[in-house]
Design a protein around this motif. Structure first.
Motif, PDB file in Angstrom:
ATOM      1  N   GLU A   2      38.431  -2.627-132.361  1.00  0.00           N
ATOM      2  CA  GLU A   2      39.321  -1.815-133.158  1.00  0.00           C
ATOM      3  C   GLU A   2      40.226  -0.982-132.255  1.00  0.00           C
ATOM      4  O   GLU A   2      39.820  -0.511-131.208  1.00  0.00           O
ATOM      5  CB  GLU A   2      38.519  -0.887-134.073  1.00  0.00           C
ATOM      6  CG  GLU A   2      37.727  -1.622-135.149  1.00  0.00           C
ATOM      7  CD  GLU A   2      37.056  -0.664-136.107  1.00  0.00           C
ATOM      8  OE1 GLU A   2      37.273   0.561-135.959  1.00  0.00           O
ATOM      9  OE2 GLU A   2      36.327  -1.142-136.985  1.00  0.00           O
ATOM     10  N   TYR A   3      41.474  -0.823-132.698  1.00  0.00           N
ATOM     11  CA  TYR A   3      42.431  -0.023-131.957  1.00  0.00           C
ATOM     12  C   TYR A   3      42.933   1.106-132.849  1.00  0.00           C
ATOM     13  O   TYR A   3      43.239   0.891-134.012  1.00  0.00           O
ATOM     14  CB  TYR A   3      43.630  -0.876-131.518  1.00  0.00           C
ATOM     15  CG  TYR A   3      43.288  -1.959-130.546  1.00  0.00           C
ATOM     16  CD1 TYR A   3      43.218  -1.695-129.184  1.00  0.00           C
ATOM     17  CD2 TYR A   3      43.042  -3.259-130.990  1.00  0.00           C
ATOM     18  CE1 TYR A   3      42.907  -2.707-128.287  1.00  0.00           C
ATOM     19  CE2 TYR A   3      42.729  -4.268-130.096  1.00  0.00           C
ATOM     20  CZ  TYR A   3      42.669  -3.985-128.744  1.00  0.00           C
ATOM     21  OH  TYR A   3      42.359  -4.983-127.860  1.00  0.00           O
ATOM     22  N   GLU A   4      43.001   2.302-132.285  1.00  0.00           N
ATOM     23  CA  GLU A   4      43.575   3.420-133.018  1.00  0.00           C
ATOM     24  C   GLU A   4      45.087   3.237-133.088  1.00  0.00           C
ATOM     25  O   GLU A   4      45.738   3.014-132.066  1.00  0.00           O
ATOM     26  CB  GLU A   4      43.235   4.735-132.317  1.00  0.00           C
ATOM     27  CG  GLU A   4      43.818   5.964-133.000  1.00  0.00           C
ATOM     28  CD  GLU A   4      43.678   7.218-132.167  1.00  0.00           C
ATOM     29  OE1 GLU A   4      44.293   8.229-132.521  1.00  0.00           O
ATOM     30  OE2 GLU A   4      42.944   7.160-131.157  1.00  0.00           O
ATOM     31  N   THR A   7      49.614   7.755-134.686  1.00  0.00           N
ATOM     32  CA  THR A   7      49.345   8.941-135.489  1.00  0.00           C
ATOM     33  C   THR A   7      50.678   9.556-135.922  1.00  0.00           C
ATOM     34  O   THR A   7      51.745   9.203-135.396  1.00  0.00           O
ATOM     35  CB  THR A   7      48.544   9.982-134.695  1.00  0.00           C
ATOM     36  OG1 THR A   7      49.371  10.479-133.629  1.00  0.00           O
ATOM     37  CG2 THR A   7      47.275   9.374-134.123  1.00  0.00           C
ATOM     38  N   ASN A 102      45.741   6.606-125.386  1.00  0.00           N
ATOM     39  CA  ASN A 102      45.733   5.425-126.241  1.00  0.00           C
ATOM     40  C   ASN A 102      46.736   4.397-125.718  1.00  0.00           C
ATOM     41  O   ASN A 102      47.867   4.327-126.195  1.00  0.00           O
ATOM     42  CB  ASN A 102      46.080   5.825-127.685  1.00  0.00           C
ATOM     43  CG  ASN A 102      45.836   4.697-128.678  1.00  0.00           C
ATOM     44  OD1 ASN A 102      45.764   3.528-128.305  1.00  0.00           O
ATOM     45  ND2 ASN A 102      45.723   5.039-129.948  1.00  0.00           N
TER      46      ASN A 102
END
Length: 205
Positions: A2-4, A7, A102
C-alpha cells in the motif's frame, strides 16, 4: 504493497508552487507566458508541478550533489531574478521533504525516478539548496513546442471542469510515462537501445 497518496497539504503546496511559477515574469525566468485571474488559478490546480528540476538528468545531479563548494567553470551561472530563485529553493525544499516522507508522492507530483528521490533524500536540506543556489535547474516541465504543452495551456485552465480535468490528467499521464517531454534532457545511452543479451543468446540457440 500500500502507498499513501496525496494529502490535502501536499496538494496545497503543489498548487502554491504552480501559482508562483505561473506568476513569474517570463523575461526574467524563461518561465511560462503570463496568465492572470481565474485562468491562472485553474491551471495552477493541476495535481503535479508544472515545472521540472531536470530530475531525469542523473549525471547533472550527481555532479551537483558530489561537486562540493567549487563550481565547474563550464556550469551554468545562477540567474539573479529573486522571485525565480526563491521558487527554485522552495520547490527543491518541498520535494526534498516529500522524498524523505513519501517518495511515492514525490514521484507522482514531479515525475522523478526513484533514484533521484533517493539521491536528494540522502542529503541534508542545505546540500540540496546549495545546488539550487549555484545554478539554474528549474525549467518548464513540457516542451513548449509540443502539442501536449499547447493542449495543457489552452484547456488546462478552462472554466469547463471536464475539459480542464481531461487536459491536466492527460499531461500527468504523459509525465509519468515519458522521459522526453523537454528536448534538452539527456537522451538514453545508445547501449539501452541494444537487444538484451538473453534475447541474443536465445536467437542463436
Amino acid at each position: 504493497m500500500e502507498y499513501e497518496g496525496l494529502t490535502h497539504d501536499d496538494l496545497a503546496n503543489v498548487r502554491a508552487l504552480n501559482r508562483a511559477w505561473l506568476r513569474l515574469d517570463p523575461e526574467d525566468s524563461k518561465g511560462p507566458p503570463r496568465l492572470s485571474g481565474k485562468r491562472l488559478e485553474r491551471l495552477a490546480s493541476a495535481p503535479f508541478l508544472l515545472f521540472s528540476f531536470r530530475e531525469h538528468d542523473d549525471q547533472r545531479w550527481k555532479s551537483l550533489l558530489d561537486g562540493g563548494p567549487q563550481q565547474d567553470l563550464l556550469e551554468e551561472r545562477p540567474i539573479h531574478a529573486s522571485e525565480f530563485m526563491a521558487l527554485q529553493s522552495a520547490g527543491l525544499a518541498f520535494l526534498w521533504a516529500l522524498a524523505r516522507r513519501n517518495p511515492y508522492v514525490a514521484r507522482l507530483v514531479s515525475g522523478a525516478p526513484l533514484s533521484w528521490c533517493e539521491q536528494i533524500a540522502s542529503r541534508t536540506l542545505v546540500q540540496v539548496l546549495d545546488c539550487g543556489a549555484r545554478c539554474q535547474v528549474i525549467e518548464s516541465r513540457f516542451d513548449d513546442a509540443s502539442a501536449l504543452y499547447r493542449r495543457l495551456w489552452r484547456r488546462g485552465g478552462s472554466a469547463l471542469k471536464e475539459m480542464r480535468a481531461f487536459a491536466q490528467i492527460g499531461a500527468l499521464q504523459a509525465m509519468l510515462t515519458s522521459r522526453e517531454l523537454v528536448p534538452c534532457r539527456r537522451m538514453p545511452a545508445a547501449a539501452c537501445r541494444m537487444p538484451q543479451p538473453a534475447v541474443q543468446v536465445a536467437d542463436k540457440v
